[in-house]
Design an enzyme around this catalytic site. Structure first.
Site, PDB file in Angstrom:
ATOM      1  N   CYS A 197       9.954   1.629   3.502  1.00  0.00           N
ATOM      2  CA  CYS A 197      11.021   0.737   3.939  1.00  0.00           C
ATOM      3  C   CYS A 197      12.383   1.414   3.956  1.00  0.00           C
ATOM      4  O   CYS A 197      13.357   0.813   4.413  1.00  0.00           O
ATOM      5  CB  CYS A 197      11.063  -0.515   3.083  1.00  0.00           C
ATOM      6  N   GLU A 253      -4.912  -4.506  -1.360  1.00  0.00           N
ATOM      7  CA  GLU A 253      -6.347  -4.244  -1.240  1.00  0.00           C
ATOM      8  C   GLU A 253      -6.618  -2.928  -0.517  1.00  0.00           C
ATOM      9  O   GLU A 253      -7.737  -2.423  -0.537  1.00  0.00           O
ATOM     10  CB  GLU A 253      -7.050  -5.401  -0.529  1.00  0.00           C
ATOM     11  N   ARG A 254      -5.571  -2.348   0.106  1.00  0.00           N
ATOM     12  CA  ARG A 254      -5.738  -1.052   0.776  1.00  0.00           C
ATOM     13  C   ARG A 254      -5.611   0.117  -0.193  1.00  0.00           C
ATOM     14  O   ARG A 254      -6.129   1.196   0.080  1.00  0.00           O
ATOM     15  CB  ARG A 254      -4.694  -0.910   1.889  1.00  0.00           C
ATOM     16  N   LYS A 270      -1.216  -8.202  -8.527  1.00  0.00           N
ATOM     17  CA  LYS A 270      -2.115  -8.202  -7.377  1.00  0.00           C
ATOM     18  C   LYS A 270      -1.718  -7.002  -6.506  1.00  0.00           C
ATOM     19  O   LYS A 270      -0.780  -7.067  -5.729  1.00  0.00           O
ATOM     20  CB  LYS A 270      -2.004  -9.519  -6.601  1.00  0.00           C
ATOM     21  N   GLU A 326      10.320  -3.484  13.032  1.00  0.00           N
ATOM     22  CA  GLU A 326       9.872  -2.463  12.084  1.00  0.00           C
ATOM     23  C   GLU A 326       8.479  -2.008  12.518  1.00  0.00           C
ATOM     24  O   GLU A 326       7.523  -2.792  12.513  1.00  0.00           O
ATOM     25  CB  GLU A 326       9.818  -3.014  10.660  1.00  0.00           C
ATOM     26  N   SER A 348      11.452  -7.002   1.788  1.00  0.00           N
ATOM     27  CA  SER A 348      10.885  -7.206   3.112  1.00  0.00           C
ATOM     28  C   SER A 348      10.988  -5.948   3.968  1.00  0.00           C
ATOM     29  O   SER A 348      11.032  -4.832   3.465  1.00  0.00           O
ATOM     30  CB  SER A 348      11.610  -8.403   3.747  1.00  0.00           C
ATOM     31  N   PHE A 399       0.807  -1.221   0.000  1.00  0.00           N
ATOM     32  CA  PHE A 399       0.000   0.000   0.000  1.00  0.00           C
ATOM     33  C   PHE A 399       0.836   1.264   0.000  1.00  0.00           C
ATOM     34  O   PHE A 399       0.354   2.335  -0.400  1.00  0.00           O
ATOM     35  CB  PHE A 399      -0.930   0.023   1.231  1.00  0.00           C
ATOM     36  N   SER A 444       5.729  -6.781   4.092  1.00  0.00           N
ATOM     37  CA  SER A 444       6.278  -6.981   5.427  1.00  0.00           C
ATOM     38  C   SER A 444       7.153  -8.231   5.475  1.00  0.00           C
ATOM     39  O   SER A 444       7.030  -9.140   4.636  1.00  0.00           O
ATOM     40  CB  SER A 444       5.153  -7.103   6.450  1.00  0.00           C
TER      41      SER A 444
END
Length: 488
Positions: free
Chosen positions: A288, A183-184, A180, A387, A255, A156, A233
Protein backbone atom coordinates in the site's frame (compact mmCIF):
# COMPACT_ATOMS: atom_id res chain seq x y z
CA UNK A 1 5.07 -23.54 26.30
CA UNK A 2 6.01 -25.52 23.19
CA UNK A 3 3.30 -26.85 20.91
CA UNK A 4 3.28 -29.51 18.23
CA UNK A 5 1.00 -29.55 15.22
CA UNK A 6 -1.14 -32.67 14.81
CA UNK A 7 -1.52 -32.37 11.07
CA UNK A 8 0.97 -31.06 8.49
CA UNK A 9 -1.20 -31.47 5.39
CA UNK A 10 -3.95 -29.11 6.57
CA UNK A 11 -3.09 -26.16 8.79
CA UNK A 12 -4.78 -26.04 12.15
CA UNK A 13 -6.20 -23.23 14.22
CA UNK A 14 -4.47 -22.17 17.41
CA UNK A 15 -7.05 -21.90 20.17
CA UNK A 16 -6.43 -21.72 23.90
CA UNK A 17 -2.78 -22.69 23.52
CA UNK A 18 -3.26 -25.85 21.45
CA UNK A 19 -3.53 -26.72 17.77
CA UNK A 20 -7.02 -27.85 16.82
CA UNK A 21 -8.59 -28.87 13.53
CA UNK A 22 -11.31 -26.68 12.11
CA UNK A 23 -14.93 -27.78 12.29
CA UNK A 24 -15.01 -27.36 8.52
CA UNK A 25 -13.78 -29.94 6.02
CA UNK A 26 -13.52 -27.24 3.33
CA UNK A 27 -9.91 -26.32 2.54
CA UNK A 28 -8.01 -24.11 0.10
CA UNK A 29 -4.63 -24.78 -1.46
CA UNK A 30 -1.73 -22.54 -0.46
CA UNK A 31 0.62 -22.43 -3.47
CA UNK A 32 4.06 -20.91 -3.87
CA UNK A 33 3.38 -17.95 -6.23
CA UNK A 34 6.68 -18.50 -8.07
CA UNK A 35 6.00 -22.14 -8.92
CA UNK A 36 2.35 -22.79 -7.97
CA UNK A 37 3.57 -25.84 -6.06
CA UNK A 38 1.06 -26.48 -3.26
CA UNK A 39 2.75 -25.88 0.09
CA UNK A 40 -0.14 -26.91 2.32
CA UNK A 41 -3.90 -26.55 2.70
CA UNK A 42 -5.69 -24.02 4.87
CA UNK A 43 -9.10 -24.65 6.45
CA UNK A 44 -12.04 -22.41 5.67
CA UNK A 45 -13.10 -22.27 9.28
CA UNK A 46 -16.60 -21.65 10.58
CA UNK A 47 -18.23 -19.22 12.98
CA UNK A 48 -18.15 -22.05 15.51
CA UNK A 49 -14.35 -21.97 15.31
CA UNK A 50 -14.46 -18.21 15.85
CA UNK A 51 -16.74 -18.65 18.83
CA UNK A 52 -14.32 -21.14 20.39
CA UNK A 53 -11.41 -18.78 19.91
CA UNK A 54 -13.27 -15.79 21.32
CA UNK A 55 -14.44 -17.83 24.31
CA UNK A 56 -10.84 -18.84 25.00
CA UNK A 57 -9.66 -15.25 24.65
CA UNK A 58 -12.44 -13.98 26.92
CA UNK A 59 -11.56 -16.49 29.60
CA UNK A 60 -7.86 -15.68 29.32
CA UNK A 61 -8.57 -11.94 29.55
CA UNK A 62 -9.90 -12.29 33.09
CA UNK A 63 -6.41 -13.29 34.25
CA UNK A 64 -4.23 -11.53 31.66
CA UNK A 65 -5.56 -8.05 32.43
CA UNK A 66 -4.32 -8.50 36.01
CA UNK A 67 -0.80 -9.56 35.03
CA UNK A 68 1.60 -6.75 35.98
CA UNK A 69 2.64 -4.71 32.97
CA UNK A 70 6.39 -5.40 33.46
CA UNK A 71 5.69 -9.14 33.40
CA UNK A 72 3.79 -8.76 30.12
CA UNK A 73 6.76 -6.82 28.75
CA UNK A 74 9.18 -9.61 29.74
CA UNK A 75 7.19 -12.07 27.61
CA UNK A 76 7.48 -9.65 24.69
CA UNK A 77 11.22 -9.30 25.27
CA UNK A 78 11.50 -13.10 25.07
CA UNK A 79 9.36 -13.07 21.94
CA UNK A 80 11.65 -10.45 20.41
CA UNK A 81 14.60 -12.73 21.10
CA UNK A 82 12.92 -15.75 19.51
CA UNK A 83 11.93 -13.80 16.41
CA UNK A 84 15.50 -12.53 16.07
CA UNK A 85 16.90 -16.04 16.49
CA UNK A 86 14.60 -17.30 13.73
CA UNK A 87 14.96 -14.26 11.45
CA UNK A 88 16.14 -16.16 8.38
CA UNK A 89 13.62 -18.98 8.74
CA UNK A 90 10.76 -16.49 8.98
CA UNK A 91 12.01 -14.66 5.88
CA UNK A 92 12.11 -17.93 3.94
CA UNK A 93 8.55 -18.72 4.95
CA UNK A 94 7.47 -15.31 3.63
CA UNK A 95 9.19 -15.98 0.30
CA UNK A 96 7.55 -19.39 0.00
CA UNK A 97 3.96 -18.33 0.59
CA UNK A 98 4.02 -14.68 -0.51
CA UNK A 99 6.61 -14.82 -3.30
CA UNK A 100 8.54 -11.62 -2.52
CA UNK A 101 12.31 -11.43 -2.80
CA UNK A 102 14.32 -12.77 0.13
CA UNK A 103 15.97 -9.40 0.80
CA UNK A 104 12.55 -7.77 1.07
CA UNK A 105 11.23 -10.61 3.22
CA UNK A 106 14.24 -10.28 5.50
CA UNK A 107 13.50 -6.58 5.81
CA UNK A 108 9.85 -7.30 6.56
CA UNK A 109 10.86 -9.57 9.42
CA UNK A 110 13.01 -6.76 10.80
CA UNK A 111 10.11 -4.30 10.63
CA UNK A 112 7.95 -6.80 12.48
CA UNK A 113 10.58 -7.23 15.17
CA UNK A 114 10.66 -3.45 15.57
CA UNK A 115 6.93 -3.53 16.32
CA UNK A 116 7.61 -5.98 19.15
CA UNK A 117 10.39 -3.67 20.38
CA UNK A 118 7.89 -0.83 20.58
CA UNK A 119 5.29 -2.95 22.38
CA UNK A 120 7.95 -4.14 24.83
CA UNK A 121 7.99 -0.60 26.20
CA UNK A 122 4.58 -1.24 27.74
CA UNK A 123 5.54 -0.11 31.27
CA UNK A 124 6.27 3.35 29.90
CA UNK A 125 3.54 3.37 27.26
CA UNK A 126 0.83 2.41 29.76
CA UNK A 127 1.65 5.20 32.19
CA UNK A 128 -1.23 7.46 33.06
CA UNK A 129 -1.23 11.12 34.07
CA UNK A 130 -1.82 12.96 37.32
CA UNK A 131 -2.40 16.53 38.40
CA UNK A 132 -2.59 17.52 42.03
CA UNK A 133 -4.59 20.48 43.14
CA UNK A 134 -7.09 20.77 40.30
CA UNK A 135 -9.21 22.46 42.95
CA UNK A 136 -8.81 22.97 46.66
CA UNK A 137 -7.76 19.62 48.20
CA UNK A 138 -8.73 17.77 45.00
CA UNK A 139 -6.39 15.76 42.74
CA UNK A 140 -7.06 14.09 39.40
CA UNK A 141 -5.51 10.96 37.86
CA UNK A 142 -5.81 9.08 34.59
CA UNK A 143 -5.16 5.33 34.27
CA UNK A 144 -5.14 3.17 31.14
CA UNK A 145 -7.02 -0.12 30.98
CA UNK A 146 -7.38 -2.78 28.25
CA UNK A 147 -10.53 -3.16 26.19
CA UNK A 148 -10.97 -6.94 26.35
CA UNK A 149 -10.89 -9.30 23.38
CA UNK A 150 -9.59 -7.75 20.16
CA UNK A 151 -9.80 -9.13 16.62
CA UNK A 152 -7.25 -8.66 13.84
CA UNK A 153 -7.73 -9.35 10.12
CA UNK A 154 -4.52 -9.20 8.10
CA UNK A 155 -3.58 -9.25 4.37
CA UNK A 156 -1.30 -11.43 2.26
CA UNK A 157 1.24 -8.82 1.26
CA UNK A 158 2.97 -8.44 4.64
CA UNK A 159 2.21 -11.70 6.47
CA UNK A 160 4.62 -10.93 9.30
CA UNK A 161 4.78 -7.16 9.68
CA UNK A 162 1.04 -6.46 9.71
CA UNK A 163 0.08 -9.06 12.36
CA UNK A 164 2.93 -7.66 14.46
CA UNK A 165 1.47 -4.19 14.02
CA UNK A 166 -1.48 -5.55 15.94
CA UNK A 167 -1.25 -8.31 18.50
CA UNK A 168 2.00 -7.48 20.39
CA UNK A 169 0.82 -3.97 21.30
CA UNK A 170 -2.75 -5.09 21.98
CA UNK A 171 -1.54 -7.86 24.26
CA UNK A 172 1.05 -5.63 25.94
CA UNK A 173 -1.84 -3.33 26.88
CA UNK A 174 -3.61 -6.24 28.59
CA UNK A 175 -6.01 -7.34 25.87
CA UNK A 176 -6.33 -10.83 24.42
CA UNK A 177 -6.36 -11.39 20.68
CA UNK A 178 -7.95 -13.43 17.90
CA UNK A 179 -6.02 -13.23 14.63
CA UNK A 180 -7.52 -14.05 11.24
CA UNK A 181 -4.58 -14.10 8.77
CA UNK A 182 -5.01 -14.04 5.02
CA UNK A 183 -5.97 -17.44 3.67
CA UNK A 184 -3.36 -16.79 0.95
CA UNK A 185 -0.47 -16.57 3.44
CA UNK A 186 -1.45 -18.55 6.54
CA UNK A 187 1.76 -20.47 7.24
CA UNK A 188 3.73 -17.69 8.85
CA UNK A 189 0.86 -16.78 11.17
CA UNK A 190 1.02 -20.22 12.74
CA UNK A 191 4.77 -19.90 13.24
CA UNK A 192 4.27 -16.52 14.91
CA UNK A 193 1.74 -18.05 17.29
CA UNK A 194 4.04 -20.97 18.02
CA UNK A 195 6.94 -18.70 18.93
CA UNK A 196 4.67 -16.46 21.04
CA UNK A 197 3.58 -19.47 23.02
CA UNK A 198 7.22 -20.50 23.41
CA UNK A 199 7.95 -17.02 24.77
CA UNK A 200 5.60 -17.75 27.67
CA UNK A 201 2.25 -16.33 26.60
CA UNK A 202 -0.53 -18.07 28.55
CA UNK A 203 -3.13 -20.13 26.67
CA UNK A 204 -5.88 -18.05 25.09
CA UNK A 205 -3.98 -14.77 25.05
CA UNK A 206 -3.27 -15.17 21.32
CA UNK A 207 -5.53 -17.29 19.09
CA UNK A 208 -5.37 -17.89 15.34
CA UNK A 209 -8.39 -18.85 13.24
CA UNK A 210 -7.92 -19.45 9.52
CA UNK A 211 -10.65 -18.94 6.97
CA UNK A 212 -12.48 -16.47 4.78
CA UNK A 213 -15.83 -14.65 4.89
CA UNK A 214 -17.42 -16.61 7.73
CA UNK A 215 -14.45 -15.97 10.01
CA UNK A 216 -14.37 -12.27 9.14
CA UNK A 217 -18.10 -11.87 9.77
CA UNK A 218 -17.83 -13.96 12.90
CA UNK A 219 -15.30 -11.50 14.32
CA UNK A 220 -17.19 -8.42 13.16
CA UNK A 221 -20.46 -9.59 14.68
CA UNK A 222 -19.30 -11.24 17.90
CA UNK A 223 -20.58 -9.38 20.93
CA UNK A 224 -17.45 -10.22 22.95
CA UNK A 225 -15.07 -8.59 20.46
CA UNK A 226 -14.36 -5.05 21.64
CA UNK A 227 -12.30 -3.81 18.69
CA UNK A 228 -11.27 -4.78 15.17
CA UNK A 229 -8.02 -3.95 13.40
CA UNK A 230 -7.99 -4.56 9.64
CA UNK A 231 -5.62 -4.11 6.71
CA UNK A 232 -6.74 -4.87 3.16
CA UNK A 233 -8.45 -3.58 0.05
CA UNK A 234 -10.69 -0.50 0.03
CA UNK A 235 -14.04 -2.23 -0.55
CA UNK A 236 -13.40 -4.72 2.24
CA UNK A 237 -12.05 -2.04 4.58
CA UNK A 238 -15.21 -0.01 4.13
CA UNK A 239 -17.32 -3.11 4.73
CA UNK A 240 -15.36 -4.04 7.88
CA UNK A 241 -15.61 -0.52 9.26
CA UNK A 242 -19.32 -0.14 8.65
CA UNK A 243 -20.33 -3.57 9.90
CA UNK A 244 -18.13 -3.56 13.01
CA UNK A 245 -18.87 0.07 13.90
CA UNK A 246 -22.59 -0.67 13.64
CA UNK A 247 -22.03 -3.23 16.40
CA UNK A 248 -20.44 -0.57 18.59
CA UNK A 249 -16.86 -1.75 18.16
CA UNK A 250 -13.74 0.33 17.82
CA UNK A 251 -12.39 -0.05 14.31
CA UNK A 252 -9.20 0.83 12.50
CA UNK A 253 -9.39 -0.27 8.85
CA UNK A 254 -6.39 0.43 6.62
CA UNK A 255 -7.38 0.51 3.00
CA UNK A 256 -6.12 1.03 -0.56
CA UNK A 257 -3.72 3.55 -2.02
CA UNK A 258 -2.63 5.39 -5.14
CA UNK A 259 0.70 6.91 -4.19
CA UNK A 260 2.05 9.73 -6.37
CA UNK A 261 5.73 10.53 -6.72
CA UNK A 262 6.46 14.01 -8.08
CA UNK A 263 9.73 14.41 -9.98
CA UNK A 264 10.78 18.05 -10.17
CA UNK A 265 13.09 19.39 -12.90
CA UNK A 266 15.97 19.84 -10.42
CA UNK A 267 15.74 16.28 -9.04
CA UNK A 268 18.76 13.97 -9.09
CA UNK A 269 17.46 11.87 -11.97
CA UNK A 270 19.56 8.77 -11.28
CA UNK A 271 18.56 8.60 -7.63
CA UNK A 272 14.90 9.31 -8.44
CA UNK A 273 14.87 6.48 -10.97
CA UNK A 274 16.47 4.13 -8.46
CA UNK A 275 13.97 4.95 -5.71
CA UNK A 276 10.94 4.77 -8.03
CA UNK A 277 11.98 1.44 -9.54
CA UNK A 278 12.41 -0.10 -6.10
CA UNK A 279 9.18 1.40 -4.77
CA UNK A 280 7.09 0.45 -7.80
CA UNK A 281 8.37 -3.04 -8.56
CA UNK A 282 9.54 -4.29 -5.19
CA UNK A 283 7.11 -6.82 -3.70
CA UNK A 284 5.66 -6.96 -7.24
CA UNK A 285 3.92 -3.67 -6.49
CA UNK A 286 1.76 -5.41 -3.89
CA UNK A 287 2.09 -2.95 -1.04
CA UNK A 288 0.00 0.00 0.00
CA UNK A 289 3.03 2.30 0.01
CA UNK A 290 4.21 1.38 -3.50
CA UNK A 291 4.73 4.12 -6.04
CA UNK A 292 2.00 3.60 -8.63
CA UNK A 293 1.87 7.05 -10.28
CA UNK A 294 4.79 9.32 -11.17
CA UNK A 295 4.10 12.99 -11.91
CA UNK A 296 6.79 14.27 -14.28
CA UNK A 297 7.00 18.06 -13.87
CA UNK A 298 8.17 19.93 -16.95
CA UNK A 299 9.82 18.57 -20.07
CA UNK A 300 11.97 15.75 -18.67
CA UNK A 301 12.28 13.13 -21.40
CA UNK A 302 15.74 11.96 -20.20
CA UNK A 303 14.16 10.91 -16.90
CA UNK A 304 11.38 8.97 -18.65
CA UNK A 305 13.87 7.17 -20.89
CA UNK A 306 16.13 6.35 -17.95
CA UNK A 307 13.16 4.95 -16.03
CA UNK A 308 12.13 2.68 -18.91
CA UNK A 309 15.74 1.56 -19.41
CA UNK A 310 16.14 0.68 -15.74
CA UNK A 311 12.90 -1.32 -15.87
CA UNK A 312 14.31 -3.29 -18.81
CA UNK A 313 17.30 -4.22 -16.67
CA UNK A 314 15.30 -5.62 -13.76
CA UNK A 315 15.99 -9.23 -12.83
CA UNK A 316 12.77 -11.21 -12.65
CA UNK A 317 12.36 -14.55 -10.92
CA UNK A 318 11.96 -16.60 -7.76
CA UNK A 319 12.46 -14.56 -4.63
CA UNK A 320 15.03 -17.02 -3.29
CA UNK A 321 17.38 -16.24 -6.19
CA UNK A 322 20.02 -13.59 -5.53
CA UNK A 323 19.67 -10.22 -7.24
CA UNK A 324 15.98 -10.77 -8.09
CA UNK A 325 13.83 -7.69 -7.51
CA UNK A 326 10.63 -8.39 -9.43
CA UNK A 327 8.82 -11.44 -8.12
CA UNK A 328 5.39 -12.94 -8.93
CA UNK A 329 2.01 -11.56 -7.93
CA UNK A 330 0.15 -13.60 -5.38
CA UNK A 331 -2.26 -15.59 -7.61
CA UNK A 332 -3.01 -16.19 -11.28
CA UNK A 333 -6.49 -14.75 -10.73
CA UNK A 334 -4.97 -11.50 -9.57
CA UNK A 335 -2.67 -11.37 -12.57
CA UNK A 336 -5.67 -11.87 -14.85
CA UNK A 337 -7.32 -8.86 -13.20
CA UNK A 338 -4.17 -6.80 -13.75
CA UNK A 339 -4.07 -7.82 -17.42
CA UNK A 340 -7.55 -6.35 -17.70
CA UNK A 341 -6.23 -3.04 -16.34
CA UNK A 342 -3.46 -3.05 -18.93
CA UNK A 343 -5.99 -3.54 -21.71
CA UNK A 344 -8.11 -0.77 -20.23
CA UNK A 345 -5.15 1.60 -20.14
CA UNK A 346 -4.47 0.96 -23.83
CA UNK A 347 -8.13 1.36 -24.72
CA UNK A 348 -8.35 4.69 -22.86
CA UNK A 349 -5.42 6.12 -24.77
CA UNK A 350 -2.40 5.75 -22.48
CA UNK A 351 0.96 5.10 -24.13
CA UNK A 352 2.31 1.68 -23.13
CA UNK A 353 6.06 2.28 -23.22
CA UNK A 354 7.05 -0.87 -21.33
CA UNK A 355 4.85 -3.99 -21.74
CA UNK A 356 5.40 -6.45 -18.92
CA UNK A 357 3.21 -9.08 -20.55
CA UNK A 358 6.11 -10.14 -22.76
CA UNK A 359 7.89 -11.75 -19.80
CA UNK A 360 4.95 -13.96 -18.85
CA UNK A 361 5.89 -16.74 -21.25
CA UNK A 362 9.39 -16.89 -19.77
CA UNK A 363 7.96 -18.05 -16.42
CA UNK A 364 5.02 -20.31 -17.29
CA UNK A 365 4.79 -22.00 -13.89
CA UNK A 366 4.51 -18.87 -11.78
CA UNK A 367 2.30 -15.79 -11.55
CA UNK A 368 4.81 -13.44 -13.14
CA UNK A 369 4.24 -10.12 -14.88
CA UNK A 370 7.12 -7.96 -16.06
CA UNK A 371 7.50 -4.26 -15.24
CA UNK A 372 4.76 -2.34 -17.01
CA UNK A 373 4.89 1.42 -17.63
CA UNK A 374 2.28 3.71 -19.16
CA UNK A 375 3.16 7.25 -20.23
CA UNK A 376 0.89 10.25 -20.90
CA UNK A 377 -1.70 8.97 -18.46
CA UNK A 378 -4.40 11.49 -17.57
CA UNK A 379 -6.14 11.72 -14.18
CA UNK A 380 -9.52 10.54 -15.47
CA UNK A 381 -8.15 7.24 -16.81
CA UNK A 382 -8.98 4.09 -14.86
CA UNK A 383 -5.34 3.16 -14.39
CA UNK A 384 -4.71 6.59 -12.85
CA UNK A 385 -7.54 6.23 -10.33
CA UNK A 386 -7.71 2.59 -9.26
CA UNK A 387 -5.34 0.72 -6.99
CA UNK A 388 -3.96 -2.00 -9.28
CA UNK A 389 -1.65 -3.63 -6.71
CA UNK A 390 0.83 -4.93 -9.25
CA UNK A 391 4.05 -3.95 -11.08
CA UNK A 392 2.22 -1.35 -13.18
CA UNK A 393 3.28 2.30 -13.21
CA UNK A 394 1.47 5.33 -14.64
CA UNK A 395 3.35 8.46 -15.73
CA UNK A 396 1.38 11.70 -15.63
CA UNK A 397 2.68 15.00 -17.00
CA UNK A 398 2.40 18.32 -15.16
CA UNK A 399 3.54 21.80 -16.10
CA UNK A 400 4.42 22.75 -12.52
CA UNK A 401 4.22 21.63 -8.89
CA UNK A 402 0.75 23.15 -8.43
CA UNK A 403 -0.64 20.87 -11.12
CA UNK A 404 1.11 17.86 -9.63
CA UNK A 405 -0.35 18.58 -6.21
CA UNK A 406 -3.78 18.90 -7.80
CA UNK A 407 -3.46 15.33 -9.09
CA UNK A 408 -2.86 14.17 -5.50
CA UNK A 409 -5.82 16.20 -4.21
CA UNK A 410 -8.15 14.65 -6.77
CA UNK A 411 -7.22 11.10 -5.82
CA UNK A 412 -9.72 9.30 -3.61
CA UNK A 413 -6.78 7.81 -1.72
CA UNK A 414 -4.37 9.53 0.62
CA UNK A 415 -1.86 7.01 1.90
CA UNK A 416 1.50 8.34 0.75
CA UNK A 417 3.24 10.72 -1.64
CA UNK A 418 6.85 11.66 -2.40
CA UNK A 419 8.67 14.54 -4.05
CA UNK A 420 12.13 14.42 -5.61
CA UNK A 421 13.81 17.81 -5.38
CA UNK A 422 16.40 19.79 -3.45
CA UNK A 423 14.41 23.03 -3.69
CA UNK A 424 13.45 24.14 -0.18
CA UNK A 425 10.47 26.15 -1.36
CA UNK A 426 9.06 23.19 -3.32
CA UNK A 427 9.63 20.87 -0.39
CA UNK A 428 7.74 23.14 1.97
CA UNK A 429 4.85 23.60 -0.45
CA UNK A 430 4.67 19.84 -0.94
CA UNK A 431 4.73 19.23 2.80
CA UNK A 432 1.94 21.72 3.43
CA UNK A 433 -0.30 20.96 0.44
CA UNK A 434 0.10 17.26 -0.45
CA UNK A 435 -3.18 15.59 0.49
CA UNK A 436 -1.79 12.38 1.99
CA UNK A 437 -0.86 11.18 5.45
CA UNK A 438 2.70 9.90 4.86
CA UNK A 439 5.07 12.02 2.81
CA UNK A 440 8.55 11.39 1.48
CA UNK A 441 11.26 13.84 0.50
CA UNK A 442 13.61 12.01 -1.87
CA UNK A 443 12.40 8.76 -0.25
CA UNK A 444 10.88 5.94 -2.29
CA UNK A 445 8.77 4.30 0.43
CA UNK A 446 7.85 6.83 3.16
CA UNK A 447 6.45 4.19 5.52
CA UNK A 448 6.68 5.06 9.20
CA UNK A 449 8.50 3.22 11.97
CA UNK A 450 6.53 1.42 14.67
CA UNK A 451 6.74 4.33 17.12
CA UNK A 452 4.87 6.63 14.69
CA UNK A 453 1.31 6.08 13.40
CA UNK A 454 0.76 4.64 9.92
CA UNK A 455 -1.46 7.53 9.01
CA UNK A 456 -3.33 7.16 5.73
CA UNK A 457 -6.00 9.72 4.80
CA UNK A 458 -9.23 9.75 2.78
CA UNK A 459 -10.26 6.34 1.40
CA UNK A 460 -6.95 4.88 2.55
CA UNK A 461 -8.24 4.65 6.11
CA UNK A 462 -11.51 4.15 7.97
CA UNK A 463 -11.59 5.01 11.66
CA UNK A 464 -10.05 7.55 14.01
CA UNK A 465 -6.95 5.97 15.54
CA UNK A 466 -4.28 4.53 13.26
CA UNK A 467 -2.03 1.51 13.86
CA UNK A 468 1.30 1.93 15.68
CA UNK A 469 2.66 4.75 17.78
CA UNK A 470 0.52 6.62 20.28
CA UNK A 471 -2.51 6.06 18.06
CA UNK A 472 -2.10 2.30 18.47
CA UNK A 473 -1.73 2.66 22.23
CA UNK A 474 -4.90 4.75 22.45
CA UNK A 475 -6.77 2.33 20.19
CA UNK A 476 -6.05 -0.66 22.43
CA UNK A 477 -6.72 1.09 25.76
CA UNK A 478 -9.48 3.03 27.46
CA UNK A 479 -8.95 5.72 30.05
CA UNK A 480 -10.35 5.88 33.55
CA UNK A 481 -10.35 9.22 35.39
CA UNK A 482 -10.20 9.42 39.17
CA UNK A 483 -10.95 12.61 41.04
CA UNK A 484 -10.04 12.52 44.74
CA UNK A 485 -10.73 14.87 47.65
CA UNK A 486 -8.36 14.69 50.62
CA UNK A 487 -10.03 16.18 53.65
CA UNK A 488 -8.43 16.68 57.02
Amino acid sequence: MSVTKKDTTVLQNFINGVWVSSNSSHTLNVPNPATNEVLTKVPVSTKEDVNAAVAAAKEAFNKWKKVPVPKRARILFKYHSLLSDNHEELARLIVQENGKAFKEAYGEVQRGIECVEFASGAPTLMMGETLSGIAEEIDSEMFRYPLGVVGGITPFNFPMMVPLWMFPLAIACGNTFVLKPSERTPILANRLAELFSEAGAPPGVLNVVHGAHDVVNGLLDHEDIAAISFVGSQPVAKYVYERAAAKGKRVQALSGAKNHHIVMPDADSDKAVQHIISSTFGSAGQRCMACSAVVVVGDNEPFVKALAKKADELIIGNGMDDEVLLTPVIRKEHRDKVLGYIEKGIAEGADLIRDGRKEMSDYPEGNFLGPTIFDHVTPEMTIAKDEIFAPVLSLLRASDLDEGLEYIRKSRYGNGATIYTNNAKAIRQFREEADAGMLGINVGVPATMAFFPFSGWKDSFYGDLHVNGKDGLNFYTRKKMITSRFEA
